[in-house]
Design an enzyme around this catalytic site. Sequence first.
Site, PDB file in Angstrom:
ATOM      1  N   HIS A  20      -7.763 -13.953  -5.842  1.00 15.15           N
ATOM      2  CA  HIS A  20      -7.248 -13.412  -7.107  1.00 15.15           C
ATOM      3  C   HIS A  20      -5.730 -13.540  -7.215  1.00 15.15           C
ATOM      4  O   HIS A  20      -5.187 -13.452  -8.306  1.00 15.15           O
ATOM      5  CB  HIS A  20      -7.719 -11.970  -7.327  1.00 15.15           C
ATOM      6  CG  HIS A  20      -7.038 -10.942  -6.489  1.00 15.15           C
ATOM      7  ND1 HIS A  20      -7.330 -10.755  -5.167  1.00 15.15           N
ATOM      8  CD2 HIS A  20      -6.056 -10.061  -6.778  1.00 15.15           C
ATOM      9  CE1 HIS A  20      -6.572  -9.788  -4.692  1.00 15.15           C
ATOM     10  NE2 HIS A  20      -5.780  -9.347  -5.636  1.00 15.15           N
ATOM     11  N   LYS A  70      -2.789 -14.423 -10.720  1.00 16.75           N
ATOM     12  CA  LYS A  70      -1.646 -13.609 -11.166  1.00 16.75           C
ATOM     13  C   LYS A  70      -0.667 -14.517 -11.912  1.00 16.75           C
ATOM     14  O   LYS A  70      -0.304 -15.585 -11.428  1.00 16.75           O
ATOM     15  CB  LYS A  70      -0.949 -12.954  -9.964  1.00 16.75           C
ATOM     16  CG  LYS A  70      -1.807 -11.881  -9.270  1.00 16.75           C
ATOM     17  CD  LYS A  70      -1.072 -11.258  -8.101  1.00 16.75           C
ATOM     18  CE  LYS A  70      -1.979 -10.420  -7.221  1.00 16.75           C
ATOM     19  NZ  LYS A  70      -2.303  -9.098  -7.716  1.00 16.75           N
ATOM     20  N   GLU A  94       1.761  -2.954   0.991  1.00 15.69           N
ATOM     21  CA  GLU A  94       1.010  -1.964   0.213  1.00 15.69           C
ATOM     22  C   GLU A  94       1.381  -0.582   0.712  1.00 15.69           C
ATOM     23  O   GLU A  94       1.617  -0.404   1.910  1.00 15.69           O
ATOM     24  CB  GLU A  94      -0.494  -2.184   0.385  1.00 15.69           C
ATOM     25  CG  GLU A  94      -0.960  -3.494  -0.186  1.00 15.69           C
ATOM     26  CD  GLU A  94      -2.447  -3.678   0.012  1.00 15.69           C
ATOM     27  OE1 GLU A  94      -3.210  -3.265  -0.859  1.00 15.69           O
ATOM     28  OE2 GLU A  94      -2.841  -4.223   1.058  1.00 15.69           O
ATOM     29  N   ASP A 116      -7.741 -10.310   6.096  1.00  8.79           N
ATOM     30  CA  ASP A 116      -7.716  -9.645   4.801  1.00  8.79           C
ATOM     31  C   ASP A 116      -6.623 -10.205   3.881  1.00  8.79           C
ATOM     32  O   ASP A 116      -6.830 -10.335   2.679  1.00  8.79           O
ATOM     33  CB  ASP A 116      -7.483  -8.138   5.017  1.00  8.79           C
ATOM     34  CG  ASP A 116      -7.701  -7.339   3.758  1.00  8.79           C
ATOM     35  OD1 ASP A 116      -8.730  -7.556   3.107  1.00  8.79           O
ATOM     36  OD2 ASP A 116      -6.829  -6.502   3.416  1.00  8.79           O
ATOM     37  N   HIS A 129      -4.368 -14.788   0.655  1.00  7.53           N
ATOM     38  CA  HIS A 129      -3.265 -14.569  -0.288  1.00  7.53           C
ATOM     39  C   HIS A 129      -1.921 -15.100   0.225  1.00  7.53           C
ATOM     40  O   HIS A 129      -1.195 -15.779  -0.502  1.00  7.53           O
ATOM     41  CB  HIS A 129      -3.131 -13.085  -0.609  1.00  7.53           C
ATOM     42  CG  HIS A 129      -4.431 -12.428  -0.982  1.00  7.53           C
ATOM     43  ND1 HIS A 129      -5.384 -13.060  -1.746  1.00  7.53           N
ATOM     44  CD2 HIS A 129      -4.944 -11.202  -0.711  1.00  7.53           C
ATOM     45  CE1 HIS A 129      -6.416 -12.247  -1.921  1.00  7.53           C
ATOM     46  NE2 HIS A 129      -6.169 -11.114  -1.296  1.00  7.53           N
ATOM     47  N   LYS A 141      -0.374  -2.488   5.444  1.00  2.49           N
ATOM     48  CA  LYS A 141      -0.824  -1.321   4.674  1.00  2.49           C
ATOM     49  C   LYS A 141       0.066  -0.146   5.068  1.00  2.49           C
ATOM     50  O   LYS A 141       0.732  -0.179   6.102  1.00  2.49           O
ATOM     51  CB  LYS A 141      -2.266  -0.977   5.033  1.00  2.49           C
ATOM     52  CG  LYS A 141      -3.242  -2.100   4.733  1.00  2.49           C
ATOM     53  CD  LYS A 141      -4.266  -1.685   3.714  1.00  2.49           C
ATOM     54  CE  LYS A 141      -5.240  -2.774   3.398  1.00  2.49           C
ATOM     55  NZ  LYS A 141      -5.353  -3.092   1.986  1.00  2.49           N
TER      56      LYS A 141
HETATM   57  C1  BG6 Z   1      -7.584  -7.827  -1.241  1.00  2.00           C
HETATM   58  C2  BG6 Z   1      -7.621  -7.148   0.100  1.00  2.00           C
HETATM   59  O1  BG6 Z   1      -7.988  -9.157  -1.115  1.00  2.00           O
HETATM   60  O2  BG6 Z   1      -6.259  -7.778  -1.773  1.00  2.00           O
HETATM   61  C3  BG6 Z   1      -7.130  -5.726  -0.016  1.00  2.00           C
HETATM   62  O3  BG6 Z   1      -8.947  -7.149   0.588  1.00  2.00           O
HETATM   63  C4  BG6 Z   1      -5.773  -5.688  -0.670  1.00  2.00           C
HETATM   64  O4  BG6 Z   1      -7.070  -5.085   1.250  1.00  2.00           O
HETATM   65  C5  BG6 Z   1      -5.773  -6.471  -1.966  1.00  2.00           C
HETATM   66  O5  BG6 Z   1      -5.473  -4.326  -0.928  1.00  2.00           O
HETATM   67  C6  BG6 Z   1      -4.390  -6.592  -2.536  1.00  2.00           C
HETATM   68  O6  BG6 Z   1      -4.463  -7.102  -3.830  1.00  2.00           O
HETATM   69  P1  BG6 Z   1      -3.335  -6.776  -4.882  1.00  2.00           P
HETATM   70  O7  BG6 Z   1      -3.689  -7.585  -6.078  1.00  2.00           O
HETATM   71  O8  BG6 Z   1      -3.386  -5.309  -5.127  1.00  2.00           O
HETATM   72  O9  BG6 Z   1      -2.052  -7.182  -4.239  1.00  2.00           O
END
Ligand code: BG6
Length: 483
Positions: free
Chosen positions: A177, A181, A215, A234, A239, A329
């Site tokens: 995802h 963005k 995060e 993760d 990402h 995290k």
């Molecule tokens: C997800 C992870 O793929 O991305 C999560 O599994 C994480 O642990 C999340 O919190 C973060 O996404 P975003 O869009 O909030 O940065």
Amino acid sequence: MKYSMVIFGASGDLTSRKLVPALYQLHRKGRLPEDLQVVGFSRSPFSDEEYRTHLANSLEEKLGDRWDSAEWAKFAPRIEYLPGDINEPDDFRRLGEKLTQCESGAPCTRIYYLATDPRFYEPAVEQLGASGLADESCGVRRIVVEKPFGRDLKSAHQLNDALHRVFGEDQIYRIDHYLGKETVQNILVLRFANAIFEPIWNRNYVDHVQITAAEDVGVGRRGSYYDSAGVFRDMFQNHLLQLLTITAMEAPSHATANLVRNEKVKVLEAVRRLDPRDVAERLVCGQYAGYLDEKDVAADSRTPTFAALKLHVDNWRWHGVPFYLRSGKAMDCRTTQIVIQFRQPPLMLFQDTTRRIGDANRLVIHIQPAEGMQLLFQTKVPDAEMKIRLTDLDFRFQARFDKKIPEAYERLLLDVLAGDPSLFARSDEVETAWRIIDPIIKSWQESDDEPGIYQHGQWGPTESSNWIGRDSREWLDSCPVLH
Ligand code: BG6
């Protein structure tokens, strides 16, 4: 043309927190094809009406004041529900009947969205194949696969094989995802729609790159999944490596999906593999204090909730430029940003500045929650001889455009409907990313090291600052400075 979207895992969190809200917003904006019908499929015994109420409740909770029951009433009839078990061939036969009925026998583009627990991906794909639902004789068939895509190279390869036995690569949409963005897509625009950045976007001018995804929350209710995944699976394999490839790739000759993805794969292939002997030099792992008390986390878990990793991209553009990737995290704030730290000028005429690398020019690309960019440069302090100070120019999407930036899933769902796979990972891309991450996980698991403990609200363990300090650099920690 008619469209159907079948969501496997329809009663799960992802469906109610991300997919349905994105579909609903697209409906509000008038962007969904008029003939789109959504069919939820999962084991929970909902009727159509109960399922719609279940979705409405969670959407109302998410939207708060922005909830509009009249608009939902217009959208809800597009959603139907079929209780079913992914392991039951008979339930796929019933699914086929339901789809034919919704589509009134007309040719239809069908999207199968795997939003289930990943252990059901392969059985679902097999059943789609066996029941003839992947057959394209009366319309296009596409499949969307949520992350995580495997938990290592071997399982990712196996999943790719299972998918390829039933679907062609051009029918498969692997979600990351972050690629949906707007601020991530804007990196491509920044680099390739402007002429001024590209000449300095290389080892001659760039000292190093920092990519941070921090995060401020812990693992919450996902302890069981997270404890077996950890921060590398993760966040890094998907990402962070996606952000790295978009930052480092060459310009494709056309903006078509395969040409863009070819360039991204070349970057991943150029990433220097980790030699187990280098682990201490290239990696720092941390765990937030209190992680072991989280629900479903093993009492003696060594799973890292934070990691910092130094990668090198061994090609002509980037040789010798370290890429520091970091994610965690329970950190100080939620921020995702990419810092391009440029070199110092070759000769400093103005002596009152200390020559720290952090005083040189810097471009900060804010992905979220701040959305924009900052360019830092030296300026003369007025009325103070030749005193100089780092100042900045900034750009904020919100200040410049009066549109709210949409959720990543809106863009991704529209692209799946339109058949544009540019923002989805190709099979070789996913496997090459695992080739980078697998040895890192293995080295960490085989080492006797314990993760450095950090308190909630810190930028990872103290060792993380010492580690980058040994390269005479520092983390450019900043909680969103653009508001
Ligand atoms: C997800 C992870 O793929 O991305 C999560 O599994 C994480 O642990 C999340 O919190 C973060 O996404 P975003 O869009 O909030 O940065």
